[in-house]
Design a protein around this motif. Structure first.
Motif, PDB file in Angstrom:
ATOM      1  N   ASN A  17     -41.675  36.472  18.674  1.00  0.00           N
ATOM      2  CA  ASN A  17     -41.507  35.772  19.944  1.00  0.00           C
ATOM      3  C   ASN A  17     -40.508  36.494  20.838  1.00  0.00           C
ATOM      4  O   ASN A  17     -40.706  36.627  22.047  1.00  0.00           O
ATOM      5  CB  ASN A  17     -41.038  34.337  19.702  1.00  0.00           C
ATOM      6  CG  ASN A  17     -42.145  33.466  19.148  1.00  0.00           C
ATOM      7  OD1 ASN A  17     -43.291  33.877  19.100  1.00  0.00           O
ATOM      8  ND2 ASN A  17     -41.800  32.264  18.721  1.00  0.00           N
TER       9      ASN A  17
ATOM     10  N   SER B 123     -41.646  35.167  12.863  1.00  0.00           N
ATOM     11  CA  SER B 123     -42.203  34.648  14.105  1.00  0.00           C
ATOM     12  C   SER B 123     -41.164  34.673  15.214  1.00  0.00           C
ATOM     13  O   SER B 123     -41.479  34.949  16.373  1.00  0.00           O
ATOM     14  CB  SER B 123     -42.718  33.223  13.902  1.00  0.00           C
ATOM     15  OG  SER B 123     -43.805  33.225  13.006  1.00  0.00           O
TER      16      SER B 123
ATOM     17  N   ALA C 138     -54.307  25.743  19.657  1.00  0.00           N
ATOM     18  CA  ALA C 138     -53.353  26.726  20.175  1.00  0.00           C
ATOM     19  C   ALA C 138     -52.270  26.053  21.009  1.00  0.00           C
ATOM     20  O   ALA C 138     -51.135  26.503  21.041  1.00  0.00           O
ATOM     21  CB  ALA C 138     -54.089  27.773  21.008  1.00  0.00           C
TER      22      ALA C 138
ATOM     23  N   SER D 296     -49.782  28.452  18.800  1.00  0.00           N
ATOM     24  CA  SER D 296     -49.313  29.690  19.425  1.00  0.00           C
ATOM     25  C   SER D 296     -48.867  29.512  20.867  1.00  0.00           C
ATOM     26  O   SER D 296     -48.156  30.365  21.407  1.00  0.00           O
ATOM     27  CB  SER D 296     -50.406  30.763  19.355  1.00  0.00           C
ATOM     28  OG  SER D 296     -51.617  30.299  19.910  1.00  0.00           O
TER      29      SER D 296
ATOM     30  N   HIS E 204     -55.169  30.149  11.468  1.00  0.00           N
ATOM     31  CA  HIS E 204     -56.226  30.864  12.198  1.00  0.00           C
ATOM     32  C   HIS E 204     -57.322  29.900  12.633  1.00  0.00           C
ATOM     33  O   HIS E 204     -57.779  29.939  13.779  1.00  0.00           O
ATOM     34  CB  HIS E 204     -56.841  31.962  11.325  1.00  0.00           C
ATOM     35  CG  HIS E 204     -55.978  33.169  11.158  1.00  0.00           C
ATOM     36  ND1 HIS E 204     -55.381  33.815  12.212  1.00  0.00           N
ATOM     37  CD2 HIS E 204     -55.610  33.864  10.052  1.00  0.00           C
ATOM     38  CE1 HIS E 204     -54.688  34.854  11.772  1.00  0.00           C
ATOM     39  NE2 HIS E 204     -54.803  34.892  10.461  1.00  0.00           N
TER      40      HIS E 204
ATOM     41  N   TRP F 164     -46.972  32.551  26.381  1.00  0.00           N
ATOM     42  CA  TRP F 164     -48.210  31.869  26.744  1.00  0.00           C
ATOM     43  C   TRP F 164     -47.979  30.434  27.208  1.00  0.00           C
ATOM     44  O   TRP F 164     -48.927  29.692  27.415  1.00  0.00           O
ATOM     45  CB  TRP F 164     -49.190  31.902  25.571  1.00  0.00           C
ATOM     46  CG  TRP F 164     -49.776  33.265  25.392  1.00  0.00           C
ATOM     47  CD1 TRP F 164     -50.786  33.826  26.097  1.00  0.00           C
ATOM     48  CD2 TRP F 164     -49.366  34.250  24.448  1.00  0.00           C
ATOM     49  NE1 TRP F 164     -51.045  35.101  25.663  1.00  0.00           N
ATOM     50  CE2 TRP F 164     -50.176  35.392  24.639  1.00  0.00           C
ATOM     51  CE3 TRP F 164     -48.396  34.286  23.443  1.00  0.00           C
ATOM     52  CZ2 TRP F 164     -50.050  36.534  23.881  1.00  0.00           C
ATOM     53  CZ3 TRP F 164     -48.271  35.426  22.685  1.00  0.00           C
ATOM     54  CH2 TRP F 164     -49.089  36.545  22.898  1.00  0.00           C
TER      55      TRP F 164
ATOM     56  N   THR G 266     -43.425  30.981  23.306  1.00  0.00           N
ATOM     57  CA  THR G 266     -43.991  32.299  23.543  1.00  0.00           C
ATOM     58  C   THR G 266     -44.305  32.440  25.032  1.00  0.00           C
ATOM     59  O   THR G 266     -44.284  31.455  25.776  1.00  0.00           O
ATOM     60  CB  THR G 266     -45.299  32.472  22.740  1.00  0.00           C
ATOM     61  OG1 THR G 266     -46.305  31.604  23.315  1.00  0.00           O
ATOM     62  CG2 THR G 266     -45.101  32.128  21.273  1.00  0.00           C
TER      63      THR G 266
ATOM     64  N   THR H 100     -43.846  29.039  16.338  1.00  0.00           N
ATOM     65  CA  THR H 100     -45.023  28.664  17.113  1.00  0.00           C
ATOM     66  C   THR H 100     -46.211  29.500  16.624  1.00  0.00           C
ATOM     67  O   THR H 100     -47.231  28.953  16.234  1.00  0.00           O
ATOM     68  CB  THR H 100     -44.777  28.874  18.604  1.00  0.00           C
ATOM     69  OG1 THR H 100     -44.239  30.189  18.808  1.00  0.00           O
ATOM     70  CG2 THR H 100     -43.766  27.878  19.127  1.00  0.00           C
ATOM     71  N   PHE H 101     -46.056  30.823  16.619  1.00  0.00           N
ATOM     72  CA  PHE H 101     -47.039  31.647  15.916  1.00  0.00           C
ATOM     73  C   PHE H 101     -46.950  31.303  14.436  1.00  0.00           C
ATOM     74  O   PHE H 101     -45.866  31.210  13.864  1.00  0.00           O
ATOM     75  CB  PHE H 101     -46.734  33.140  16.091  1.00  0.00           C
ATOM     76  CG  PHE H 101     -47.402  33.747  17.293  1.00  0.00           C
ATOM     77  CD1 PHE H 101     -48.741  34.042  17.284  1.00  0.00           C
ATOM     78  CD2 PHE H 101     -46.663  34.028  18.422  1.00  0.00           C
ATOM     79  CE1 PHE H 101     -49.356  34.607  18.388  1.00  0.00           C
ATOM     80  CE2 PHE H 101     -47.265  34.591  19.540  1.00  0.00           C
ATOM     81  CZ  PHE H 101     -48.611  34.885  19.511  1.00  0.00           C
TER      82      PHE H 101
ATOM     83  N   ARG I 241     -59.812  35.382  13.713  1.00  0.00           N
ATOM     84  CA  ARG I 241     -58.440  35.039  14.095  1.00  0.00           C
ATOM     85  C   ARG I 241     -58.365  33.672  14.778  1.00  0.00           C
ATOM     86  O   ARG I 241     -57.299  33.255  15.190  1.00  0.00           O
ATOM     87  CB  ARG I 241     -57.894  36.101  15.041  1.00  0.00           C
ATOM     88  CG  ARG I 241     -57.808  37.483  14.429  1.00  0.00           C
ATOM     89  CD  ARG I 241     -57.121  38.475  15.343  1.00  0.00           C
ATOM     90  NE  ARG I 241     -57.855  38.683  16.583  1.00  0.00           N
ATOM     91  CZ  ARG I 241     -57.419  38.344  17.784  1.00  0.00           C
ATOM     92  NH1 ARG I 241     -56.250  37.747  17.912  1.00  0.00           N
ATOM     93  NH2 ARG I 241     -58.130  38.578  18.864  1.00  0.00           N
ATOM     94  N   TRP I 242     -59.508  32.990  14.940  1.00  0.00           N
ATOM     95  CA  TRP I 242     -59.527  31.696  15.613  1.00  0.00           C
ATOM     96  C   TRP I 242     -60.569  30.799  14.941  1.00  0.00           C
ATOM     97  O   TRP I 242     -61.288  31.215  14.031  1.00  0.00           O
ATOM     98  CB  TRP I 242     -59.831  31.864  17.110  1.00  0.00           C
ATOM     99  CG  TRP I 242     -61.148  32.531  17.377  1.00  0.00           C
ATOM    100  CD1 TRP I 242     -62.379  31.949  17.462  1.00  0.00           C
ATOM    101  CD2 TRP I 242     -61.377  33.943  17.570  1.00  0.00           C
ATOM    102  NE1 TRP I 242     -63.354  32.892  17.690  1.00  0.00           N
ATOM    103  CE2 TRP I 242     -62.758  34.127  17.763  1.00  0.00           C
ATOM    104  CE3 TRP I 242     -60.533  35.061  17.610  1.00  0.00           C
ATOM    105  CZ2 TRP I 242     -63.327  35.380  17.991  1.00  0.00           C
ATOM    106  CZ3 TRP I 242     -61.106  36.302  17.829  1.00  0.00           C
ATOM    107  CH2 TRP I 242     -62.471  36.458  18.024  1.00  0.00           C
TER     108      TRP I 242
ATOM    109  N   GLU J 106     -55.697  29.540  15.967  1.00  0.00           N
ATOM    110  CA  GLU J 106     -54.468  30.201  16.424  1.00  0.00           C
ATOM    111  C   GLU J 106     -53.411  29.124  16.678  1.00  0.00           C
ATOM    112  O   GLU J 106     -52.737  29.104  17.715  1.00  0.00           O
ATOM    113  CB  GLU J 106     -54.723  31.050  17.668  1.00  0.00           C
ATOM    114  CG  GLU J 106     -55.589  32.260  17.387  1.00  0.00           C
ATOM    115  CD  GLU J 106     -55.671  33.239  18.541  1.00  0.00           C
ATOM    116  OE1 GLU J 106     -55.695  34.452  18.276  1.00  0.00           O
ATOM    117  OE2 GLU J 106     -55.716  32.804  19.696  1.00  0.00           O
TER     118      GLU J 106
END
Length: 832
Positions: A476, A472, A591, A571, A54, A638, A636, A581-582, A139-140, A568
């Motif tokens: 994903n 994860s 991230a 991610s 996180h 992202w 992911t 990755t997560f 969360r970050w 994160e």
């Protein structure tokens, strides 16, 4: 009230300095620091920290800041205020060991009146304790400590209230504009006061464009509001293209003496919103080319240096963005100032959570008691900033599933509108949280013969790492399936529409995260609804922007993210070893996503986006990492491609390579060492992308774009030579000797001709001598193992960044970068 920065010479220590420790004579290691200061970035990262990925494996802690304050006797008849622009988190402020203020939320401005707590005629002590020792607060990456500025105000008892100057531009036409000045004025003295109020408006050239005086009589211990509507002829209008600012100066005069004064910058601009014309700024239609950003500044952590914020906004604007979303917390004053000056629109956001925790010790534990004060703090901070066009009430709130959430939404709407009705309101909803979403998704997936539960790990299978990885992988897979036609089908379902209507209808702008499939349905079912994609996958920009252009009521799209950030961790990375990755394992720290990397270099996705926006004619080459060709990767949504603009891959000669050329041209030809590798269609109908399969051979790679047979742009990549040179790119050589100004020195590994060698790796040592210091050093590596406070760091993709902080004395700063088998690189900066 006049503001004095109180940033210099604080005593800092890890841990809490309490009364018991002082009585027992317990001493702790201390250091002298200037604000802004991030304590978390100075901690050694640990694989076993409870925060885990996180925060990028940065541990939490308790930190104490102490500052002596000389208080002269003449202040005895004054009002004294101490203001904090942001302390993370759970701040407690003491004056002479008496508690004067506290604030759980780390992103809110807060202040205290010190009159009753000061001892006049001697030195006093300010002490601030901030506590992030309780883990899972976010969360970050949050940072810790007094990471924004501290201000001191000393005023006559008759004064303009703190943040009591509100400026609203109402009627805006090319030939004239009406500017409404609202002054909240306090008389805290024991007698009635008679004074004269002087208001002057000045343009960016320091010309006085309006000057008015008005008498004011006030009873003792009273507060009043004074309003003046002033006309400015031929106004300079603020916009992203012309970020022209005015200044408002206010003086309170008794006799011939100025007893109080305050000032604020502001901009004259008109914003309009409807489903037919979309968003209009000064009458011109504007689509929001948006970037979500977190609040950290990479290698300097969460410290909100004014220069760091200006640099980031300038880079985002250069990359084609015209709007940022402060996700998922109120923006700091330095960021708003930067957006005002550079010309960047802002969507300022209140909270990531309301009443339901996303991490066990987050703000949901304080929301019920503090939300109203924190909303007030955000709005009062934003009032005079022309960049702020919209407030967001929250991010992906699970409360949308229940009736109380709908009620809270309206309560917050009413609160913000009571404070400021000149901006629009949204709420960044993720319809995935609807119970009905799961119901509809399950129904559609079953019809397709897909069983997601079969991919989830059993509770008793394998060790913990295997369970984390498997979980994860399932996440994903699900996110990938929900990105595209399947997601669109779910979002357009009538049950989703029915359950989200109340939330969306209560807002000026229906904010939707990852829900482009709802745009077409809403355009038909709700023709008066204005929509904004408040958060979306970066690789989906081609499809998303087509929707934005198609529907006038869709006013823009905000990508996640514009700039990479700490926490994160992993991610947005590609994983080639089967690890998730997560929830990426240590030493993941960033991230690994964003159009711009952690140190300020643009990824190829950034140039694709610029092309899609219609802002770039030249093609752009992104080479899939040749050393990863053909390898199976976990990713992911992202992250689009694992590619960089490099044609230097030593050891992979004659190996297969994949080259992506992003281009608005009808077709693209790729040439290697003068030999054509073929011509492929590009442009909008082909996703602005031409993909070539070839063999890596050193030399010159050229992409040529053509439309109707005529060349309309080209880009060249060249293979770097074997010699490695450290090359410095400095953003500015002249700094202010104020203790806070920064210079950014980008260190790239090049050959002797200056060609960037992104395959080169070096451990680089940076030394700084003279009138400054090294504030931060590091690379963009999401899995980098070093500390940003070290004087040595490993390069990543052939680059790293040194941030130099000016001292308080004028002089020279010598910055030297050295690495094995390389000549030293020396940069001279100056402060004045």
């Amino acid at each position: 009230m006049k503001q004095t920065k109180l940033n210099r010479d604080w005593t800092f220590m890890a841990g809490e300095v309490n009364m018991m420790a002082s009585m027992m004579g317990i001493t702790q290691e201390t250091s002298q620091v200037d604000l802004p200061h991030d304590a978390m970035i100075l901690e050694e990262r640990k694989p076993d920290t409870g925060n885990g990925g996180h925060t990028g494996f940065y541990p939490s802690g308790v930190y104490t800041y102490i500052k002596p304050l000389d208080v002269p006797m003449e202040w005895q008849d004054k009002d004294i205020y101490l203001e904090f622009e942001g302390v993370f988190a759970n701040a407690q402020v003491y004056v002479n060991d008496d508690l004067v203020a506290q604030r759980p939320y780390g992103y809110s401005e807060f202040h205290a009146m010190l009159n009753d707590y000061l001892i006049y005629g001697q030195q006093n002590e300010i002490k601030v304790i901030c506590n992030t020792q309780v883990e899972h607060q976010s969360r970050w990456y949050t940072g810790s400590g007094i990471y924004r500025d501290v201000n001191l105000y000393v005023s006559d008892p008759l004064h303009v209230s703190l943040h009591g100057l509100k400026i609203v531009t109402e009627d805006v036409e090319p030939e004239s504009a009406v500017v409404e000045i609202n002054l909240n004025i306090e008389n805290n003295s024991r007698i009635m006061r008679e004074s004269l109020i002087l208001i002057e408006l000045m343009d960016k050239y320091d010309n006085v464009v309006k000057s008015v005086k008005t008498p004011l009589t006030m009873r003792s211990h009273s507060t009043t509001n004074l309003r003046k509507r002033l006309v400015i002829n031929n106004p300079l209008l603020w916009s992203c293209d012309t970020p022209d600012l005015y200044s408002c100066y206010v003086q309170i005069i008794e006799g011939n003496t100025v007893i109080d004064e305050t000032e604020s910058a502001f901009g004259i601009r008109k914003i309009q919103l409807d489903a037919v014309h979309g968003l209009r700024i000064n009458g011109a239609r504007s689509k929001l080319r948006g970037a979500c950003i977190h609040h950290d500044n990479g290698v300097v952590g969460a410290a909100a240096f004014a220069r760091a914020e200006v640099r980031r906004v300038e880079q985002l604007k250069e990359a084609g963005f015209n709007c940022v979303r402060s996700s998922h917390n109120p923006a700091g004053r330095a960021l708003l100032d930067a957006c005002d000056r550079v010309g960047m629109l802002m969507m300022d956001e209140t909270f990531d959570v309301w009443m339901k925790c996303k991490t066990q010790n987050d703000y949901a534990n304080f929301f019920m008691d503090w939300w109203e004060r924190d909303v007030e703090a955000m709005v009062l901070k934003d009032l005079n900033h022309p960049c702020v066009i919209m407030y967001s009430l929250g991010n992906e709130l699970p409360e949308i599933t229940n009736r109380f959430g709908k009620d809270w939404n309206r309560r917050m709407i009413d609160k913000i509108r009571s404070l400021d009705d000149s901006r629009f309101l949204t709420n960044s909803l993720n319809l995935l949280f609807l119970n009905e979403f799961k119901q509809v998704a399950g129904q559609i997936l079953t019809e397709m013969g897909i069983d997601l539960t079969a991919q989830a790990p059993a509770a008793d299978e394998g060790d913990d790492s295997e369970k984390d990885s498997s979980g994860s992988n399932a996440l994903n897979s699900m996110m990938s399936m929900l990105n595209g036609p399947l997601s669109d089908k779910i979002m357009a379902h009538e049950l989703i529409d029915a359950k989200s209507n109340e939330f969306l209808d209560s807002l000026d702008v229906a904010g939707m995260n990852y829900s482009p499939g709802k745009y077409a349905a809403d355009a038909e079912l709700h023709p008066d609804r204005v929509i904004l994609g408040t958060e979306d996958f970066p690789g989906d920009i081609v499809r998303l922007w087509a929707e934005v252009k198609k529907y006038p009521q869709v006013i823009g799209d905000m990508t996640w993210t514009g700039y990479d950030y700490l926490g994160e961790a992993g991610s947005g990375t590609f994983s080639y070893d089967g690890k998730p990755t997560f929830g990426a394992p240590y030493p993941a720290r960033a991230a690994g996503m964003g159009d711009i990397d952690l140190i300020g270099n643009r990824h190829p996705i950034s140039y694709l986006r610029e092309i899609v926006y219609g802002l770039r004619a030249e093609p752009y080459i992104g080479v899939e990492r040749v050393d990863r060709y053909g390898q199976e990767a976990m990713k992911t949504p992202w992250k689009l491609h694992d590619n960089i603009a490099s044609w230097t891959w030593p050891g992979f000669e004659n190996k297969p390579a994949r080259v992506y050329v992003y281009s608005a041209s009808e077709e693209v030809e790729l040439l290697l060492n003068g030999e054509s590798l073929g011509v492929l269609p590009a442009g909008e109908s082909n996703g602005y992308t031409a993909t070539f399969e070839t063999i890596y051979k050193p030399g010159e790679l050229i992409a040529v774009g053509r439309t109707a047979g005529v060349e309309d742009g080209r880009m060249t990549l060249q293979t770097a030579g074997d010699e490695i040179v450290i090359t410095a790119q400095v953003d500015r050589e002249q700094l202010q000797a104020d203790g806070n100004d920064l210079a950014y020195v980008m260190l790239k590994l090049t050959d002797k001709n200056g060609i960037w060698n992104r395959s080169a790796q070096k451990n680089v040592t940076v030394t700084v001598e003279g009138a400054g210091c090294l504030q931060g050093l590091g690379s963009a590596d999401p899995f980098g193992s070093g500390n940003f406070f070290d004087s040595s760091a490993d390069s990543y993709d052939g680059a790293l960044l040194a941030v130099i902080r000016a001292g308080h004395n004028a002089g020279e700063i010598t910055v030297k970068a050295s690495a094995p088998d390389c000549e030293d690189c020396v940069v001279i900066l100056r402060t004045n």
